[in-house]
Structures are given as structure tokens and as C-alpha cells.
Enzyme design. Structure first.
Site, PDB file in Angstrom:
ATOM      1  N   GLY A   1       3.230   2.098   7.876  1.00 53.83           N
ATOM      2  CA  GLY A   1       1.916   2.350   8.432  1.00 53.83           C
ATOM      3  C   GLY A   1       1.444   3.831   8.034  1.00 53.83           C
TER       4      GLY A   1
ATOM      5  CB  THR B   1      -0.876  -0.029   1.185  1.00 60.08           C
ATOM      6  OG1 THR B   1      -1.572  -1.219   1.303  1.00 60.08           O
ATOM      7  CG2 THR B   1      -1.768   1.235   1.402  1.00 60.08           C
ATOM      8  N   GLY B   2       0.315   2.320  -0.674  1.00 60.95           N
ATOM      9  CA  GLY B   2       1.197   3.669  -0.681  1.00 60.95           C
ATOM     10  C   GLY B   2       1.689   4.013  -2.012  1.00 60.95           C
ATOM     11  CB  SER B   3       2.627   7.168  -3.581  1.00 64.00           C
ATOM     12  OG  SER B   3       3.744   7.247  -2.672  1.00 64.00           O
ATOM     13  CB  THR B   4       6.735   3.414  -3.221  1.00 58.91           C
ATOM     14  OG1 THR B   4       6.933   4.710  -2.676  1.00 58.91           O
ATOM     15  CG2 THR B   4       7.886   2.807  -3.938  1.00 58.91           C
TER      16      THR B   4
ATOM     17  CB  ALA C   1       9.191   1.038   4.079  1.00 59.62           C
TER      18      ALA C   1
ATOM     19  CG  ASP D   1       4.098  -2.895   1.702  1.00 58.93           C
ATOM     20  OD1 ASP D   1       3.787  -1.718   0.891  1.00 58.93           O
ATOM     21  OD2 ASP D   1       3.451  -3.193   2.637  1.00 58.93           O
TER      22      ASP D   1
ATOM     23  CD  GLU E   1       1.451  -1.439   4.591  1.00 60.97           C
ATOM     24  OE1 GLU E   1       1.258  -0.633   3.584  1.00 60.97           O
ATOM     25  OE2 GLU E   1       1.779  -1.187   5.477  1.00 60.97           O
TER      26      GLU E   1
HETATM   27  C1  5RP Z   1       1.301   2.336   4.179  1.00 61.94           C
HETATM   28  C2  5RP Z   1       2.624   2.161   4.133  1.00 61.94           C
HETATM   29  C3  5RP Z   1       3.418   2.716   2.939  1.00 61.94           C
HETATM   30  O1  5RP Z   1       4.149   1.460   2.301  1.00 61.94           O
HETATM   31  C4  5RP Z   1       4.324   3.759   3.425  1.00 61.94           C
HETATM   32  O2  5RP Z   1       3.381   4.738   4.168  1.00 61.94           O
HETATM   33  C5  5RP Z   1       5.060   4.541   2.436  1.00 61.94           C
HETATM   34  O3  5RP Z   1       4.183   5.105   1.449  1.00 61.94           O
HETATM   35  P1  5RP Z   1       4.668   5.761   0.279  1.00 61.94           P
HETATM   36  O4  5RP Z   1       5.293   4.835  -0.720  1.00 61.94           O
HETATM   37  O5  5RP Z   1       3.656   6.439  -0.380  1.00 61.94           O
HETATM   38  O6  5RP Z   1       5.923   6.756   0.596  1.00 61.94           O
HETATM   39  O7  5RP Z   1       3.292   1.590   5.082  1.00 61.94           O
HETATM   40  O8  5RP Z   1       0.610   1.785   5.290  1.00 61.94           O
END
Ligand code: 5RP
Length: 232
Positions: free
Chosen positions: A98, A29-32, A86, A84, A106
Site C-alpha cells: 500500500g 502497482t509500484g516501481s517493481t 510489496a 505485485d 491489489e
Molecule cells: C502499491 C504497493 C507496492 O507494491 C509497494 O508499495 C512496493 O512498491 P515499490 O515496488 O515501488 O517499492 O503496494 O500500493
């Protein structure tokens, strides 16, 4: 396209090289992680056969939109690989996760996988975890008592800082599991294992965002190179 997005895509593309036909994947989850989903969808549309367990409703929606086949941990309880993002990564490949509120799913998905690969841009690499507020998922019942217990447990470890109930659009943020999140700004966490143990000893704590010993590989995209860090 901005530089930050370019780095996320570069890390996601590198992670895609670990995905083999027939794999059962955990999808973060998240933009990456979403950049990874987009690249994975291209492969699926070219004929690659994979099946994935999404770590949030948000990721599930994107996968459905892009025709990435989904399953559940009930149907597919053992996964080959989770990819995933981080919020922070240290030299031992311990993580804070998170920021997007999906830490519980996750962690369940990562723990059900043979291997976890984290994808991130170089801003996520830190010497010690803790600059990013630690998300702590709590049961709404007993919120006040749980908050006090977190404060006391942290104090015993020499940690202090604000404990903020997460909000979104002016409302208390509710996770996919129906819980709340307390964002704990402890600052530098000298012993993440001790903090993890102390938090798990509190009944109202459902999960926390310290991921210790789960990531086997971290792919860090920087302006000039992509580095792959492996945990021995
Ligand atoms: C979601 C997460 C995401 O992996 C973490 O917040 C990184 O997000 P992004 O890729 O948008 O920086 O742990 O619960």
C-alpha cells in the site's frame, strides 16, 4: 542504471518465467511491478497472449501505453496469477503493501487469483512486519472517529505510534476508490492476524495493507543471487 533498479528488473524477469501463454493476470502497482509490466509488454509484442487486470489507474495507464491487453474483474472474475510488489515481506510471506496507495484493488485482485507472486529487492525482507508504516484505507466520512477507533484498537494490542493522514503534493491523498489512507507507524507488529481482525472490526476501515496468506511465492533479488521463497 542504478543498483536498486537492476534488482527490481531481476526479480521481475524471474517472475516472468511463471507467466504462460493464455494466462489471465493480475498486474500490480509500484516501481517493481512497473518493471514487470515493461518485460511483459516485450513478450506480448513478441506474440504471447495474456490478458491482465491492473491494480491501479497508474498501472492501467502504463499497460495501455505498452499495449498490454487489459480486462476487468467484471469480464474476467477469476485470474490465474497476480504479480505485485510489496513494502515488507516476513518469513511467513505475510506482507505490508500500500505504499503506492493501491492496497484495496491489489488485495481484491490477489484474492481473485489462483496464485500471487511478489517481486521485491532484498531490502523488503524483514524479520517482523511494521518498520514500514501500515497503510490503512478509510472512508472519508467519519475520519476523526475512525482514527480514534484505530488508535484504541491498536492500544488494546499493545501497539502505539503516529497515525498520519497521507498527503500528496500538499493535498490529502485520495485512492482510486475515493478513500483516504492513514499511515500507522506502529513499529514491530507481533501478531499481524490479530491487528488485521481488529482493524476490520472498525466500520470506517475499508482495507488495510496487511496481506496475510495471499502470497504463495516471493522472489527476492539480492546483489549476489535471486531467491525464491515458497509458502508451504
Ligand atoms: C502499491 C504497493 C507496492 O507494491 C509497494 O508499495 C512496493 O512498491 P515499490 O515496488 O515501488 O517499492 O503496494 O500500493
Amino acid at each position: 542504471m542504478n543498483d536498486a533498479r537492476r534488482l527490481k528488473i531481476a526479480a521481475a524477469a524471474e517472475a516472468l518465467s511463471y507467466v504462460k501463454d493464455g494466462m489471465r493476470l493480475g498486474i500490480g502497482t509500484g516501481s517493481t511491478a512497473e518493471e514487470f509490466v515493461r518485460l511483459l509488454a516485450d513478450k506480448v509484442n513478441e506474440g504471447m497472449s495474456v490478458i491482465g487486470v491492473p491494480t491501479s489507474e497508474r498501472t492501467a495507464v502504463l499497460c495501455r501505453e505498452l499495449n498490454v491487453p487489459l480486462t476487468t474483474l467484471e469480464e474476467t472474475p477469476h485470474l490465474d496469477l497476480t504479480i505485485d510488489g510489496a513494502d515488507e515481506v516476513d518469513a511467513e510471506l505475510s506482507l505490508i503493501k500500500g505504499g503506492g496507495g493501491a492496497l484495496l484493488r491489489e488485495k481484491i485482485v490477489a484474492a481473485a487469483s489462483d496464485s500471487m507472486i511478489v517481486i521485491a529487492d532484498e531490502s523488503k525482507l524483514v524479520e517482523k512486519l511494521g518498520q514500514f508504516p501500515l497503510p490503512i484505507e478509510v472512508n472519508p466520512f467519519g475520519l476523526g472517529a475512525t482514527t480514534l477507533a484505530i488508535e484504541a484498537a491498536a492500544q488494546k494490542l499493545g501497539l502505539s505510534g503516529s497515525l498520519k493522514l497521507r498527503e500528496k503534493d500538499g493535498e490529502t491523498f485520495v485512492t482510486d476508490g475515493g478513500h483516504f489512507i492513514i499511515d500507522a507507524s506502529f513499529g514491530r507488529i507481533p501478531d499481524s492476524k490479530a491487528l488485521s481482525d481488529a482493524l476490520f472490526a472498525i466500520p470506517g476501515v475499508v482495507e488495510h495493507g496487511l496481506f496475510i496468506g495471499l502470497a504463495r511465492t516471493v522472489i527476492i533479488a539480492g546483489a549476489s543471487e535471486i531467491r525464491t521463497l515458497n509458502r508451504p
